[in-house]
Scaffold this active site. Structure first.
Site, short mmCIF file in Angstrom:
data_model
loop_
_atom_site.label_atom_id
_atom_site.label_comp_id
_atom_site.label_asym_id
_atom_site.label_seq_id
_atom_site.Cartn_x
_atom_site.Cartn_y
_atom_site.Cartn_z
N LYS A 79 41.36 39.30 41.02
CA LYS A 79 40.94 40.32 40.06
C LYS A 79 41.77 40.31 38.77
CE LYS A 79 38.94 43.76 43.18
NZ LYS A 79 38.98 45.20 43.58
N ASP A 115 34.98 49.22 40.09
CA ASP A 115 35.76 50.08 40.98
C ASP A 115 36.08 51.39 40.27
OD1 ASP A 115 35.83 48.22 43.06
OD2 ASP A 115 37.69 47.33 42.36
#
Length: 301
Positions: A79, A115
């Site tokens: 990420k 997210d």
């Protein structure tokens, strides 16, 4: 068939990460694509930690673009290492320094973080009206950083970040408008807290148990968990028994997937249907039913 589906009858996306064989994301995305009349194909791309290095991510994204992928979901451990391979970041991704969704827009690779938006939308659904003067966040990893951003975006006045790695908690607090505390300070903090959010792996099948002693919870607080497999974690079960308002991890999981679907396709996701799909997939997996084994499973974490 919708206009967007007519323009793009085929959509090819994928998930890059380590240990993603159990992912539910392929089935969840493909079910939503089918509702839109799309030939929606979602592939998993397993990598090692070594392959998640910046040079490896450069090569992977270049290959995905040349192979005709419309976009990618990115999970652990890439990420942050993917950032150097991107041409631009959404404000949310830039704020947390992590990306879980990449869309190929012409010749550009643009990074997003669903997210952040996924947790925020779930909070709007399930915790509207809750007091937010003091909220304790457990976990200062990638998921914790996204949740911290979402909490601060929703007017949490005093966000306290706690992690077993105190240096990591301090680093995230310094990067956010928050403060850090130690595990030893948790009992006193929770006594006055309006909310508690678990952004650690505690509660998953591989990490059983509650992230905190549930005896520390009180009915005046909300308790949220980003773990969604199982849906009812030990923390949430204990919180319910003590009269807390709770938020399960399924809402965040659905919304982050729906946000990614919309980024990839330009089509509005049917979030109610996606939540039902996710609940069905989780239940089938827990039952070990043929339906469960027939889906490619996984989560974006």
């Amino acid at each position: 068939m919708t206009t967007a589906a007519a323009r793009r009858p085929s959509v090819l996306v994928g998930l890059i990460g380590e240990g993603i064989a159990p992912s539910l994301s392929p089935a969840l995305h493909e079910l939503e694509g089918a509702r839109h009349g799309m030939n929606y194909v979602y592939r998993t791309i397993e990598i090692t930690a070594a392959e998640a290095a910046p040079a490896g991510m450069d090569a992977l994204l270049d290959a995905a673009r040349r192979l005709g992928f419309d976009g990618l979901n990115i999970t652990h451990p890439a990420k942050q290492t993917v950032l150097g391979a991107l041409d631009a970041l959404s404000p949310g991704a830039a704020a947390v320094g992590a990306v879980n969704t990449v869309v190929f827009d012409g010749g550009r690779a643009v990074g997003h973080n669903t997210d952040v938006t996924g947790f925020g939308a779930a909070m709007d659904d399930d915790l509207a009206g809750c007091a937010r003067d003091l909220v304790v966040l457990l976990g200062a990893g990638g998921a914790g950083a996204a949740v911290a951003r979402a909490l601060l975006d929703r007017a949490v006045a005093d966000l306290v970040i706690v992690d077993a790695d105190e240096r990591r908690a301090r680093a995230l607090a310094e990067a956010s408008d928050a403060r850090a505390a130690t595990m030893a300070e948790l009992p006193a903090l929770l006594a006055d807290a309006d909310g508690l959010v678990n952004a650690t792996p505690m509660g998953m099948a591989a990490h059983p148990g509650a992230a905190v002693d549930v005896a520390l919870l009180h009915a005046r607080m909300f308790v949220a968990d980003i773990v969604y497999r199982p849906v009812e974690t030990a923390l949430l079960a204990g919180a319910r028994e003590r009269g807390c308002r709770v938020m399960a991890g399924t809402g965040m999981a659905m919304h982050q997937a729906a946000d990614a679907f919309e980024i990839f396709t330009g089509e509005a996701a049917d979030r109610r249907a996606m939540l039902a799909d996710l609940e069905d997939l989780i239940a089938a997996e827990a039952d070990g039913s043929p339906a469960s084994r027939g889906h490619r499973k996984g989560e974006e974490e």
